[in-house]
Write a protein that holds these residues in place. Structure first.
Motif: not given
Length: 379
Positions: A332, A337, A362
């Protein structure tokens, strides 16, 4: 391979994860308990008003000061809508221990103006099932239909999205007169984990983990716990690299040739992202995760309790927070996020430190290492 190594048939290995009712984590607790001459605690979590015992299978006896502190804080715990809550005082001068971008130096200030309550434990499979039974949401993928794996009622629920976690909090609020449940912010999470003395780990400034003669002593559940179990009990069993991207796809070798644990609890051979090798990319690991991974019952590591009486703030599972960050770690990295904190049964020891930042997920996703710890405010 030499004749001294054995390869168990997949069916036999699958039985490993069903035995004892708690899968590999339950057997892990039992096996290491025998080696460490301690009693496993992978069943019911300890009562909040009781001083921590030495029951965790891989945990050294907590010091007298740790036990006294945890007992004092836990005795003030409140139970609301089935959640055991501990109170965390306001901290208007809170500053993150490290900078988000590089986990070094002091981070940004994030004032915590009011006291708040925090779950003493991560939300369990059994608690989440009560919510599912009263809603139309889908059960986690490692469950068998609407039922969690046998023996894992007190293990943290995994594979829950941010929306699932928020819906669970809303459900609790509907049952709690005068209380509002929510996810903690990242600042609230770290403030509670570090405690008034700003510890590097919830219990103090050193991890205190050791590995000698095949026995791991740890105050928390992270990847060395899993590695030590397999080395002690299945070191000669061959695992097969089963990811098609792996440079060794289809090859097999003994688990003891794949992973190793250092004297201070570091793990080598866990995962190599460049070659798609390591224990994580084997069929043995796949079978483990199909049953929900190597979690332990919440509260099973009493030596790791925080100053405010919260358990498993290091390891077991990452916990959702309400804060949006730009992730700096993992797949990520660079994405906006939700921050997750605390490390997990899969994570390295470094990821379990109270100051470790940059992990995010996420919110629409579900993950084998991410669960829930609630926060709550009283009207």
């Amino acid at each position: 391979m030499t004749g001294t190594h054995t390869r168990q048939p997949l069916l036999s290995r699958r039985k490993l994860f069903a035995l004892g009712g708690a899968g590999a984590a339950g057997l892990l607790g039992t096996a290491l308990a025998l080696q460490a001459t301690a009693t496993p605690a992978h069943g019911r979590r300890p009562r909040p008003a009781t001083s921590p015992s030495t029951s965790s299978s891989t945990t050294a006896s907590p010091s007298a000061s740790t036990s006294a502190s945890a007992s004092a804080d836990a005795s003030a715990a409140t139970t609301v809508a089935g959640q055991t809550l501990v109170e965390v005082p306001a901290n208007p001068s809170f500053v993150f221990a490290t900078d988000l971008s590089n986990n070094a130096g002091a981070g940004e200030a994030s004032a915590i103006a009011s006291a708040y309550s925090l779950g003493a434990y991560e939300v369990t499979n059994a608690q989440y099932k009560a919510f599912l039974d009263d809603s139309s949401r889908t059960a986690p993928s490692y469950w068998d239909g609407d039922d969690f794996p046998s023996g894992k009622d007190e293990h943290p629920v995994l594979y829950v999205s941010l929306e699932d976690a928020e819906a669970y909090c809303d459900w609790l609020t509907d049952q709690a007169d005068g209380w509002t449940f929510r996810l903690p912010s990242e600042a609230e999470w770290e403030n509670a984990a570090r405690g008034p003395d700003a510890y590097a780990y919830p219990w103090g400034d050193t991890a205190g983990t050791t590995y000698a003669s095949g026995v791991l002593t740890s105050k928390y559940n992270y990847n060395a716990v899993c590695a030590a179990y397999y080395l002690a009990n299945y070191g000669s069993t061959e695992a097969t690299y089963d990811n098609k991207n792996s440079t060794r796809y289809g090859e097999s070798e003994p688990i003891s040739d794949i992973i190793a644990v250092t004297s201070t609890g570091g793990v080598s051979g866990w995962i190599d992202h460049t070659t798609w090798t390591g224990f994580v990319y084997t069929d043995v690991f796949d079978e483990l995760t199909a049953n929900g991974g190597n979690t332990s019952a919440v509260g099973a590591y009493p030596g790791g309790v925080s100053s405010y009486g919260a358990y498993d703030m290091a390891g077991n599972c990452f916990e959702w927070t309400s804060s949006i960050i730009t992730a700096t770690n993992g797949g990520e990295a660079g994405q906006q996020v939700n921050a997750v904190r605390g490390g997990s049964w899969y994570a390295t020891g470094r990821s379990c430190a109270t100051s470790y930042r940059g992990e995010g997920r996420d919110g629409s996703g579900i993950y084998l290492t991410v669960g829930i710890r609630v926060a709550a405010d009283q009207s």
